[in-house]
Scaffold this active site. Structure first.
Site, short mmCIF file in Angstrom:
data_model
loop_
_atom_site.label_atom_id
_atom_site.label_comp_id
_atom_site.label_asym_id
_atom_site.label_seq_id
_atom_site.Cartn_x
_atom_site.Cartn_y
_atom_site.Cartn_z
N LYS A 62 -10.08 -12.33 -33.52
CA LYS A 62 -10.68 -12.20 -32.07
C LYS A 62 -10.28 -13.68 -31.01
O LYS A 62 -9.76 -14.75 -32.00
CB LYS A 62 -12.15 -12.36 -32.24
CG LYS A 62 -12.53 -13.61 -32.97
CD LYS A 62 -14.16 -13.54 -33.53
CE LYS A 62 -14.67 -14.60 -34.28
NZ LYS A 62 -14.81 -16.10 -33.66
N ASP A 86 -15.04 -16.61 -39.88
CA ASP A 86 -14.20 -17.80 -39.56
C ASP A 86 -14.07 -18.98 -40.70
O ASP A 86 -14.15 -20.03 -40.12
CB ASP A 86 -14.77 -18.36 -38.39
CG ASP A 86 -14.54 -17.10 -37.03
OD1 ASP A 86 -14.39 -16.13 -37.17
OD2 ASP A 86 -14.79 -17.88 -35.96
N CYS A 145 -20.32 -19.15 -34.15
CA CYS A 145 -19.93 -17.68 -34.66
C CYS A 145 -20.83 -16.97 -35.51
O CYS A 145 -20.85 -15.70 -35.40
CB CYS A 145 -18.48 -17.89 -35.21
SG CYS A 145 -17.23 -18.39 -33.78
C1 VGL Z 1 -16.42 -21.48 -33.65
C2 VGL Z 1 -16.52 -23.19 -31.74
C3 VGL Z 1 -15.38 -22.95 -31.28
C4 VGL Z 1 -16.90 -20.94 -34.81
C5 VGL Z 1 -15.43 -21.09 -32.90
O1 VGL Z 1 -16.25 -20.36 -35.40
O2 VGL Z 1 -18.23 -21.01 -34.99
N1 VGL Z 1 -17.02 -22.60 -33.13
N2 VGL Z 1 -14.91 -21.67 -31.60
#
Ligand code: VGL
Length: 196
Positions: free
Chosen positions: A102, A9, A144
Site C-alpha cells: 500500500k 507494517d 496503521c
Molecule cells: C505508519 C506513519 C506513517 C504506520 C505509516 O505504519 O503506522 N505510520 N506511515
C-alpha cells in the site's frame, strides 16, 4: 467462523534504527514470530507493507520542505524495494499467506488501501476466504494498526487487537487508539489469551 491475522507494517523502517523508528517495533516482530510458532489457529495470515514511491512526496506524506510533524507528515520511509521497506528480519515471513502492499504515491495507513500480490483488493481477498474474524498485530498502534482495525470493523468482521503485539508512535495517541477501537466494538486482548 474463519479467522485471519493481520500483521501490519512490521518493516525495518518502523523498527529501532529505521527511518521512522517506533520503540518496541523489533520486539513486536520477534513476539509475532513466537506467537505464530505456538499454532494460534489462523485460517489465513495477511501481512501489509508500506510501499512508497522513491521519486515524489507520496501525496504530501513525506515531509520535504519542513520538518515532519509525525501526525500528517513523516520522514521519508518504506521506499519500495529498499531495505527499509523489507519485513523486519525477526518476523517469520514463512507464516504469511497473503502479502499486501500500500502507499504507492499516496498516504495509506490501512491495509484496506492496499492490494495483494495477486492484485486483489482487501475486500476481495477477505471474501474469497470468507473471513469473519480478524486479529490485528503490528506497527504502529496509533496509525496503521488503528486504521486497519477500524476498516476491518467497517467491513463487518469481529476484530481483536493483541495489545502486547503492537507498538505505537506515541503513548497518548496509542492509548487513544485503544479507547477508540474498544468504543467501536473491537476487543483488546493479550496474545496469551488467544486460543486456536
Ligand atoms: C505508519 C506513519 C506513517 C504506520 C505509516 O505504519 O503506522 N505510520 N506511515
Amino acid at each position: 467462523m474463519t479467522r485471519a491475522l493481520f500483521i501490519i507494517d512490521v518493516q525495518n523502517d518502523f523498527t529501532e534504527g529505521g527511518a521512522l523508528a517506533v520503540t518496541g517495533g523489533a520486539a513486536v516482530a520477534a513476539g509475532i514470530t513466537s506467537f505464530l510458532a505456538g499454532s494460534p489457529g489462523y485460517d489465513v495470515v495477511f501481512a501489509s507493507r508500506d510501499w512508497h514511491d522513491p521519486d515524489n512526496d507520496n501525496g504530501g506524506h513525506f515531509a520535504t520542505t519542513t520538518d515532519p510533524d509525525f501526525e500528517i507528515t513523516w520522514p521519508r520511509h518504506c521506499v519500495a524495494g529498499t531495505p527499509g521497506a523489507e519485513y523486519h528480519p525477526a518476523l517469520d515471513t514463512g507464516a504469511i499467506d497473503v502479502h499486501v502492499r500500500k502507499g504507492q504515491g499516496k498516504p495509506a495507513y490501512s491495509i484496506f488501501e492496499g492490494t495483494t500480490d495477486d492484485s486483489l483488493t482487501l475486500p476481495e481477498a477477505l471474501a474469497e476466504r470468507a473471513v469473519t474474524d480478524v486479529d490485528v498485530v503490528g506497527i504502529a498502534t496509533d496509525y496503521c494498526v488503528l486504521a486497519s482495525a477500524l476498516d476491518a470493523l467497517d467491513a463487518g468482521a469481529s476484530v481483536r487487537v493483541l495489545r502486547d503485539l503492537v507498538a505505537g508512535v506515541a503513548p497518548d495517541s496509542s492509548d487513544a487508539a485503544f479507547a477508540r477501537l474498544a468504543n467501536r466494538g473491537a476487543v483488546i486482548i493479550e496474545s496469551g489469551s488467544v486460543s486456536a
